[in-house]
Design an enzyme around this catalytic site. Structure first.
Site, PDB file in Angstrom:
ATOM      1  CG  HIS A  37      -1.857  -1.147   1.315  1.00  0.00           C
ATOM      2  ND1 HIS A  37      -1.802  -2.097   2.315  1.00  0.00           N
ATOM      3  CD2 HIS A  37      -2.893  -1.531   0.517  1.00  0.00           C
ATOM      4  CE1 HIS A  37      -2.768  -2.993   2.138  1.00  0.00           C
ATOM      5  NE2 HIS A  37      -3.437  -2.682   1.063  1.00  0.00           N
ATOM      6  N   GLY A 147      -2.975  -1.704  -7.289  1.00  0.00           N
ATOM      7  CA  GLY A 147      -1.810  -2.576  -7.374  1.00  0.00           C
ATOM      8  C   GLY A 147      -1.993  -3.707  -8.383  1.00  0.00           C
TER       9      GLY A 147
END
Ligand code: AMP
Length: 280
Positions: A37, A147
């Site tokens: 993250h 992602g």
């Protein structure tokens, strides 16, 4: 860093920033933040003036027998980590406010979301898209950062953005891995050291497939057979799916198209389900 947990306050704050000429980047997360993250927060910082992280364990994306109750929650650590990473605004909406009793509007993508995780987790992408569209409407970000670890999620969200003409730019960051190769995931915290050790067979098998492609192998069946064979040697691992797919449509391919496809896998390590993928 400003912390907001109410939808109306978030909407007002985002609107004020935009009127002040700020370009907003949003990183939607389930919380339990890790270095994967953080890499997206850094990327967001390069693409926008204001970086917003949302953290919500989204109940819509978990099936009835899945790990919603057990999913790791660490709000204080998440806020500290976000602040340290230079996030400007940390949004933690309550599930009860996002999806109150009587909430009945859901968004279903009908093609890219169907194979792979869509077959084994039918609630997943309907839940993700419904939640993310609501976040997009509350915040109106110019940029959304996600992602590559969740390659099908990227493809499904891109499809929603295209199909519905949503005014957001999607930026995708590479998968962050631990030094031993395991892709970072909040669910890795479920693994015992022995389970983790066995899970590493997956990344080495995926890397073996990449080497085979570099050595000229084009057949998806051969790659899948080799990876399946390598994983079968581990007692605790069970493959849910393994497939060579087009990175945009998620449709299975018989032959490698260099630069356009992924080897995507979902697997159980005993009772823990994990996913991973590598570009081919
Ligand atoms: P999650 O909290 O699992 O929903 O993930 C939030 C965002 O972080 C998604 O866009 C994920 O794809 C991304 N993400 C999760 N794990 C990683 C990782 N290991 N490397 C890079 N991005 C990740």
């Amino acid at each position: 860093m400003q912390k907001i947990d109410q939808i109306s306050a978030m909407h007002l704050a985002a609107g004020a920033l935009q009127r002040g000429g700020q370009r907003l980047a949003l990183i939607p997360t389930l919380g339990a933040l890790h270095a994967g993250h953080i890499s997206l927060m850094k990327l967001a910082r390069e693409k926008a003036d204001t970086v917003i992280v949302s953290a919500l364990v989204n109940p819509l994306q978990f099936g009835p027998s899945e790990d919603f109750a057990r999913y790791p929650r660490s709000p204080a650590a998440d806020a500290a980590l976000s602040e340290k990473a230079g996030v400007d605004l940390f949004f933690t909406p309550q599930a009860e406010e996002m999806f109150p009793r009587g909430f009945s509007s859901h968004l279903q993508e009908e093609a890219v979301s169907k194979p792979l995780c869509g077959t084994v987790r039918p609630a997943l992408f309907r839940g993700v898209l419904t939640c993310w569209l609501k976040l997009f409407n509350i915040i109106r970000p110019e940029v959304v950062v996600m992602g590559a670890k969740d390659a099908q999620q990227v493809a499904v969200v891109r499809k929603m953005v295209t199909d519905l003409c949503l005014p957001v730019e999607i930026i995708v960051g590479p998968t962050v891995r631990d030094p031993d190769g395991l892709a970072l995931s909040a669910r890795n915290s479920y693994l015992t050291p022995t389970q983790r050790e066995e899970a590493l067979a997956v990344i080495s098998a995926l890397r073996r497939a990449q080497e085979m492609v570099a050595g000229g192998v084009k057949s998806a069946d051969r790659l899948v057979a080799e990876v399946t064979h390598l994983i079968a040697a581990k007692r605790r691992l069970r493959v849910v799916y393994i497939s060579v797919v087009d990175q945009h449509t998620m449709e299975p391919l018989r032959e490698i198209i260099p630069g356009q496809c992924l080897l995507a896998i979902s697997y159980w390590v005993d009772e823990v389900r994990l996913t991973d993928n590598l570009p081919l």
